[in-house]
Design a protein around this motif. Structure first.
Motif, PDB file in Angstrom:
ATOM      1  N   ASP B 148      30.281   3.294   3.051  1.00  0.00           N
ATOM      2  CA  ASP B 148      30.446   3.850   4.400  1.00  0.00           C
ATOM      3  C   ASP B 148      31.597   3.182   5.154  1.00  0.00           C
ATOM      4  O   ASP B 148      32.213   3.796   6.031  1.00  0.00           O
ATOM      5  N   ALA B 149      31.857   1.898   4.838  1.00  0.00           N
ATOM      6  CA  ALA B 149      32.925   1.174   5.531  1.00  0.00           C
ATOM      7  C   ALA B 149      34.281   1.368   4.860  1.00  0.00           C
ATOM      8  O   ALA B 149      35.275   0.786   5.286  1.00  0.00           O
ATOM      9  N   GLY B 150      34.315   2.198   3.837  1.00  0.00           N
ATOM     10  CA  GLY B 150      35.525   2.363   3.029  1.00  0.00           C
ATOM     11  C   GLY B 150      36.779   2.705   3.831  1.00  0.00           C
ATOM     12  O   GLY B 150      37.845   2.096   3.640  1.00  0.00           O
ATOM     13  N   ALA B 151      36.656   3.666   4.750  1.00  0.00           N
ATOM     14  CA  ALA B 151      37.839   4.077   5.520  1.00  0.00           C
ATOM     15  C   ALA B 151      38.332   2.916   6.385  1.00  0.00           C
ATOM     16  O   ALA B 151      39.539   2.711   6.533  1.00  0.00           O
ATOM     17  N   ALA B 152      37.383   2.169   6.958  1.00  0.00           N
ATOM     18  CA  ALA B 152      37.768   1.001   7.772  1.00  0.00           C
ATOM     19  C   ALA B 152      38.449  -0.052   6.912  1.00  0.00           C
ATOM     20  O   ALA B 152      39.476  -0.624   7.292  1.00  0.00           O
ATOM     21  N   PHE B 153      37.891  -0.342   5.740  1.00  0.00           N
ATOM     22  CA  PHE B 153      38.519  -1.312   4.838  1.00  0.00           C
ATOM     23  C   PHE B 153      39.926  -0.830   4.454  1.00  0.00           C
ATOM     24  O   PHE B 153      40.851  -1.639   4.332  1.00  0.00           O
ATOM     25  N   ASP B 154      40.083   0.481   4.278  1.00  0.00           N
ATOM     26  CA  ASP B 154      41.387   1.005   3.860  1.00  0.00           C
ATOM     27  C   ASP B 154      42.480   0.768   4.897  1.00  0.00           C
ATOM     28  O   ASP B 154      43.644   0.576   4.538  1.00  0.00           O
TER      29      ASP B 154
END
Lengths: 291, 291, 291, 291
Positions: B148-154
């Motif tokens: 779920d945090a993938g876009a933020a990590f990106d």
């Protein structure tokens, strides 16, 4: 580079590739090898073959040597028909073999006493860089010869260093290999710790490869350590010998080297465990294995 | 990423840069900092400011934290108005601070017991990579939250890893820093040996940089060691602490690490000599200096 | 020594022997043990038995404890019916168990806060010296109590030391055990080198025994190493724990200890090889064994 | 012992004492020394003096040598008027000097090729034990000669060992000195840790002296380390050389010795700090000193 020709002694895997690159300079190249049939390929490309190192010296202004080890380097220099036999003022010998400082100094003394010029010039890099003219050349000895050999070094290597007095080429290789040997052991400790601590070793390799200490050796040896594949690129017993010699050099100049000393003991343990003829990355086995 | 907003706790040098990058996602971002004036720049860019970590949690689906050290991380989690106060099912907390495995596990336990989701996600990289969204993120804990945090990590990092159970992020950092610390000591030994053996240290750096072990750290720290300049990028006392913790981890899992142990003793010697607040490359002083 | 009685808590192998020696003082001795039947022998010799540590404290001016490990020491101090329950001004507790400095300090704090006096007093020596009253007593804490306990120490030990503040007893044991652990590893290296170099190991033992470094440990452990007999007198995993704790103490005070660090890694290797429950002299196996 | 006479070469501090003890056997003793006036005292006690080692050999059935170092030992053997000149079947030479295995083997070869018998027999012990006939003799080579020299060894030493082939005497000394060198470093670490941890160093010495690792070296060197007094009984640079040679022997036979390797690096550090000519216990300075 003078218009006169160049010589090349020793046509092993490295020597053949290096001599071929010399031909690109467009000057006469005279070659010699213990097994004369190794000369054929070079002759087909335009070189001439000689019957002895002494003959190559006579026919060439600068002769390069690439011999298997110190013993062969000494035989080619001092044996019958050897380099020393025909060396004289106006002639020059560049020994590119990997030998110890003492061997280089012995050859240097004999050559300079007869009025010749000498350079030790061990290389860093193996078959592929030799073919591609991408060796790193660590030269030491006669600086005027270093300059005269510049064009030849340029076709054989990507970079050549002049390091000062004879012996410094060998010493520089030792220092570099010592750092490499300690690094490999530290890397083995990290790899093994990762596994025992429940981390993925492949994740560790990926993380390392994104950071400030990313380097070619980790990239190359990491996966093979994980697979347990230790086919010898650089045999462990030779790495251990270099650690020992670097520590001996440190002893001579009173330089404390606790990390290298600790790493050396791990390489010795790996030898005891039977990994001397494996790749030096097999130091991993001495770190990782349990009962 | 859900359409709901994101939270960010801790606007130090790293946190400000990371929170700014989160704004690029176009979702509401709610921020908090101990000194509230640090929020102003973010608010000017479109963020909202909250009065407590608990308030950020309430307003956000996923909240990220970037705190100075374990003590602050624990205070932000457990103090009055802290994360744990308002965490509940549907809420998630990603602690990106550099803390030990135990601190992460303590926070994780409190959050999951209240039905929230938790991820530890320490980063590798400092100010510049944080600004450029080029951090390396070492996440561990709840895998659905990692996704779920993938876009933020990106937008914050160039690469993010999911490493398994909580604690593994901290452990991975330790393993990497241990390898780095041993390497730096081996490098210092080589640099000092070169000088005592009559070689040029700059030549050594050049030769290393052309070979298989060339890496960013040698390139960066080599010249500063030679100059004797040890302004702290990563303080020596912190490097030594990481060596100690990595050795303690090795102790726990019965992993022998003779090179790291030897390097750790050199860092301790360097501390004794008064270099604890210098850069960790000042380990060179403990290796090189004589009477 | 006051005319009032003495107490003794914990009648294991060591405690029984020590309590018996206390009876020689001719004062009343009150004993307690978790398994009450262990009290019978002492009662037969003139002691009285109590139902709890708290009862012993009440009946005695000075109470001695000899418990198995830190966990038991803490339970006896803080559990229901424990020492702390009935300690008060005029009462004194001497904990002779081998525990870490932190455990001692925790118990000390609780006792002194209630007005009692406290001494940690770990011993060096095992069953035989305990029976013979030949222990070495490493006391630290309340110096007036050290003096008041003098007659008791005299019948239990051959020598007692007052080492200052609570924790110093534990620290002194660590320092001694660290030296012992490094020595044993150095000895193992010498024994193994002798054999590989074609020397007789028994000759080495004889030569050592005639020189300046002759000592009881070499005399005792040498023959058993050669025979490969490692029945645990002091288990290797405990020796390794002491090495670790001594290194941690060194870390705290910035004391470099490269030899202890190297030895500790060998003990860790020995643990990995499965020798944790053998005698600590089994470190020899990690040094000597090959593939 | 045959009724024929004995010879003695080298009347330094040790040699004078040893030759005096030989006179007790009641057989003729013929002596030689580079500075002939050193013979006077012996002549006054009944010995005869010769003009060269070769003359001593001719007049004696068994000749003993006690020379300063390998260079002198080689000169006395091979120089003009040297041992080898007159050695022949029926003659025997026992070299009690402390030399390396290679020097012993060189002398042995020359003597046995001429039909003589040879024994290397370095001793452990200095002036006082030499005077008291309390040396420890580490003999290797010709076993029949060892037996024939038994009566002489009995008046010079308290114990003599026959260790097998020539070189083993030197190797045994190395192993013993390596253990001693590692022990001294471990001891230095403990002494320094004690002080930094707030313990009394004198208490540590007392505690050590009551336990299983009590030994003469700790008793002798402990107080002088504390006082900072390092007058050379055995110079640090010689101890470090022995560590190096023992490690080289370990290298040859693939014996890992991590503790000796760590200790050796501390001795090297001590040399760098300028303590090479102090007693080997000055390794304490490399461990203890801070900025």
């Amino acid at each position: 580079m003078a218009t006169e020709g160049l010589g090349f002694l020793g046509l092993g895997i490295m020597g053949v590739a290096m001599a071929k690159n010399l031909l690109k300079l467009g000057v006469p190249v005279c070659v010699w090898n213990r097994s004369p049939e190794k000369c054929d390929a070079l002759v087909a490309m335009g070189a001439t073959a000689a019957k002895s190192p002494a003959e190559v010296i006579l026919k060439s202004k600068i002769t390069f040597g690439m011999l298997a080890d110190p013993a062969v380097a000494l035989t080619v220099a001092f044996g019958p028909g050897g380099v020393v036999e025909s060396i004289m003022p106006g002639k020059a010998y560049v020994d590119m073999s990997t030998v110890d400082a003492e061997t280089s100094m012995t050859i240097s003394k004999a050559i300079t006493e007869k009025g010749g010029r000498f350079l030790e010039a061990p290389v860093s890099g193996s078959k592929k860089p030799a073919e591609d003219g991408q060796l790193v050349i660590l030269a030491a000895g006669d600086e005027s010869l270093f300059n005269d050999a510049g064009a030849a070094f340029d076709v054989m290597g990507k970079k050549s260093f002049f390091l000062g007095e004879v012996g410094n080429g060998a010493r520089m290789k030792l220092v570099v290999n010592m750092i490499m040997g300690s690094m490999m052991t530290a890397f083995a400790e990290g790899l093994s710790l990762a596994e025992k601590a429940g981390l993925s070793q492949n994740d560790l390799l990926d993380v390392l490869d994104l950071g400030a200490i990313a380097n070619g050796m980790f990239k190359l040896k990491g996966p093979s350590c994980i697979k347990g594949s230790f086919a010898p690129a650089f045999p462990l017993k030779h790495q251990q010998k270099d650690m020992r010699l670097a520590l001996a050099l440190g002893d001579e100049v009173a330089q404390t080297m606790p990390v290298a000393a600790a790493a050396n003991e791990v390489y010795k343990k790996a030898r005891t465990l039977g990994f001397g003829d494996n790749d030096f990355s097999a130091v991993y086995k001495a770190i990782a294995d349990s009962s």
